[in-house]
Design an enzyme around this catalytic site. Sequence first.
Site, PDB file in Angstrom:
ATOM      1  N   SER A 135      31.298  63.882 -36.770  1.00 16.26           N
ATOM      2  CA  SER A 135      29.204  63.487 -36.773  1.00 16.26           C
ATOM      3  C   SER A 135      29.361  62.302 -36.400  1.00 16.26           C
ATOM      4  O   SER A 135      29.933  61.537 -37.078  1.00 16.26           O
ATOM      5  CB  SER A 135      28.722  63.993 -38.636  1.00 16.26           C
ATOM      6  OG  SER A 135      26.963  63.272 -37.696  1.00 16.26           O
ATOM      7  N   TYR A 158      27.621  60.765 -46.629  1.00 16.08           N
ATOM      8  CA  TYR A 158      27.834  60.962 -45.194  1.00 16.08           C
ATOM      9  C   TYR A 158      28.874  60.218 -43.652  1.00 16.08           C
ATOM     10  O   TYR A 158      29.683  60.516 -43.582  1.00 16.08           O
ATOM     11  CB  TYR A 158      27.339  61.883 -44.510  1.00 16.08           C
ATOM     12  CG  TYR A 158      27.172  62.775 -43.778  1.00 16.08           C
ATOM     13  CD1 TYR A 158      27.763  63.889 -43.794  1.00 16.08           C
ATOM     14  CD2 TYR A 158      26.875  63.052 -42.324  1.00 16.08           C
ATOM     15  CE1 TYR A 158      28.178  65.042 -43.228  1.00 16.08           C
ATOM     16  CE2 TYR A 158      26.733  63.810 -41.742  1.00 16.08           C
ATOM     17  CZ  TYR A 158      27.821  64.931 -42.079  1.00 16.08           C
ATOM     18  OH  TYR A 158      27.766  65.844 -40.745  1.00 16.08           O
TER      19      TYR A 158
HETATM   20  N1  LIG Z   1      24.787  71.187 -38.658  1.00 14.46           N
HETATM   21  C1  LIG Z   1      25.024  69.521 -37.735  1.00 14.46           C
HETATM   22  O1  LIG Z   1      23.959  69.487 -37.825  1.00 14.46           O
HETATM   23  C2  LIG Z   1      25.939  69.110 -38.593  1.00 14.46           C
HETATM   24  C3  LIG Z   1      26.365  67.442 -37.462  1.00 14.46           C
HETATM   25  C4  LIG Z   1      27.332  66.710 -37.603  1.00 14.46           C
HETATM   26  C5  LIG Z   1      28.156  67.804 -38.106  1.00 14.46           C
HETATM   27  N2  LIG Z   1      28.553  68.638 -39.037  1.00 14.46           N
HETATM   28  C6  LIG Z   1      29.381  69.173 -39.478  1.00 14.46           C
HETATM   29  O2  LIG Z   1      30.157  70.334 -39.544  1.00 14.46           O
HETATM   30  C7  LIG Z   1      30.751  70.858 -40.435  1.00 14.46           C
HETATM   31  C8  LIG Z   1      29.410  72.276 -40.168  1.00 14.46           C
HETATM   32  O3  LIG Z   1      28.360  71.735 -40.353  1.00 14.46           O
HETATM   33  P1  LIG Z   1      27.881  73.593 -41.204  1.00 14.46           P
HETATM   34  O4  LIG Z   1      26.411  72.847 -40.352  1.00 14.46           O
HETATM   35  O5  LIG Z   1      28.114  74.242 -40.290  1.00 14.46           O
HETATM   36  O6  LIG Z   1      27.561  73.098 -42.543  1.00 14.46           O
HETATM   37  P2  LIG Z   1      27.198  74.092 -43.744  1.00 14.46           P
HETATM   38  O7  LIG Z   1      26.648  74.183 -45.290  1.00 14.46           O
HETATM   39  O8  LIG Z   1      26.632  75.568 -42.290  1.00 14.46           O
HETATM   40  O9  LIG Z   1      28.897  74.964 -43.621  1.00 14.46           O
HETATM   41  C9  LIG Z   1      30.120  75.094 -44.079  1.00 14.46           C
HETATM   42  C10 LIG Z   1      30.607  75.471 -45.300  1.00 14.46           C
HETATM   43  O10 LIG Z   1      31.497  74.929 -45.779  1.00 14.46           O
HETATM   44  C11 LIG Z   1      31.970  75.787 -46.779  1.00 14.46           C
HETATM   45  N3  LIG Z   1      32.393  75.415 -48.114  1.00 14.46           N
HETATM   46  C12 LIG Z   1      31.593  73.897 -49.554  1.00 14.46           C
HETATM   47  N4  LIG Z   1      32.593  73.713 -49.364  1.00 14.46           N
HETATM   48  C13 LIG Z   1      33.625  74.649 -48.964  1.00 14.46           C
HETATM   49  C14 LIG Z   1      35.114  74.097 -49.945  1.00 14.46           C
HETATM   50  N5  LIG Z   1      35.717  73.309 -50.493  1.00 14.46           N
HETATM   51  N6  LIG Z   1      35.885  75.193 -49.605  1.00 14.46           N
HETATM   52  C15 LIG Z   1      36.127  75.851 -48.430  1.00 14.46           C
HETATM   53  N7  LIG Z   1      35.046  75.807 -47.588  1.00 14.46           N
HETATM   54  C16 LIG Z   1      33.552  75.175 -48.073  1.00 14.46           C
HETATM   55  C17 LIG Z   1      30.988  76.310 -47.679  1.00 14.46           C
HETATM   56  O11 LIG Z   1      30.526  77.405 -48.150  1.00 14.46           O
HETATM   57  C18 LIG Z   1      29.668  76.598 -45.679  1.00 14.46           C
HETATM   58  O12 LIG Z   1      29.870  78.468 -45.626  1.00 14.46           O
HETATM   59  C19 LIG Z   1      30.471  69.791 -41.755  1.00 14.46           C
HETATM   60  O13 LIG Z   1      31.783  68.756 -41.460  1.00 14.46           O
HETATM   61  C20 LIG Z   1      29.682  68.878 -41.388  1.00 14.46           C
HETATM   62  O14 LIG Z   1      29.154  68.228 -42.256  1.00 14.46           O
HETATM   63  C21 LIG Z   1      26.903  68.904 -39.313  1.00 14.46           C
END
Ligand SMILES: NC(=O)c1ccc[n+]([C@@H]2O[C@H](COP(=O)([O-])OP(=O)(O)OC[C@H]3O[C@@H](n4cnc5c(N)ncnc54)[C@H](O)[C@@H]3O)[C@@H](O)[C@H]2O)c1
Length: 246
Positions: A135, A158
């Site tokens: 991120s 985070y």
């Molecule tokens: N959404 C944002 O604004 C954003 C911004 C920057 C970075 N990110 C990063 O991108 C990635 C995805 O984010 P997102 O917003 O899609 O999150 P999200 O919460 O929508 O999806 C994450 C998925 O990970 C799964 N998960 C959780 N624990 C798990 C485990 N132990 N084993 C397997 N799966 C597991 C969840 O069930 C979920 O479907 C993350 O690493 C997040 O930090 C997101």
Amino acid sequence: MLLKDKIIVVIGGEGLLGKAIVNGILHEGGVPISADIKPIKDSNNDIDYIMVDITSKKSINDCIEIVYKKYGKIDALVNTAYPRNKNYGRNFLEVEFEDFCENLNIHLGGYFLTSQQFIKFFLKQGFGNIINFSSIYGVIAPSFEIYAETTMTMPVEYAAIKSAIIHLTRYMAKFLKGKNIRVNCISPGGIMDKQPINFIKNYNSLCLNKGMLDKDDIIGTVIFLLGDISKYINGQNIIVDDGYSL
Ligand SMILES: NC(=O)c1ccc[n+]([C@@H]2O[C@H](COP(=O)([O-])OP(=O)(O)OC[C@H]3O[C@@H](n4cnc5c(N)ncnc54)[C@H](O)[C@@H]3O)[C@@H](O)[C@H]2O)c1
């Protein structure tokens, strides 16, 4: 068709970004496998689903075995899982030591374990490609003022987790010298997901053109890193944030 016949495991494939990535891979002729701890919601017969927990070595290896048995190879892993414990997201002054450690264990530890287990498989196979999700908050310190008038914050766990994932990516890329396995990282900015309007306004004021990005704005970078066109990009972190972090 930049990913024709590439077998790609997307962990966190049922999440906000994961779903978009799975569809993006399909669109480019690849074969996405959605692997997630949460059961599949809308079943799409074109997409395989495997239940996996990135904090369990057995679960990760079962996932590798199932995919390998069915397809005879795995071209790449995309890790977009986002494990959080029940107290995740507290203000810095209220974070308990136990919660800090647990979140590091399940998220950073889970990314380490997943990469390590896939790398063991990729070494036997003779090739591989890993994309980890970090991120912008693994790169820059937060602008806390954009969270004013909201109940949100940028959790301290985070910052620690995501900065470590970027460095872990470099470590693993270099560890794999000469092995035909590359490891890169993508660092998105905030993604539109029903955040409070005040927050979006504050956030957008720090961006250069669009403001907060949509989930589909990240896909091009994922496809690029998965495809052979980026063959010699290795150990890098690509920021996709409309200039927010400048
Ligand atoms: N959404 C944002 O604004 C954003 C911004 C920057 C970075 N990110 C990063 O991108 C990635 C995805 O984010 P997102 O917003 O899609 O999150 P999200 O919460 O929508 O999806 C994450 C998925 O990970 C799964 N998960 C959780 N624990 C798990 C485990 N132990 N084993 C397997 N799966 C597991 C969840 O069930 C979920 O479907 C993350 O690493 C997040 O930090 C997101």
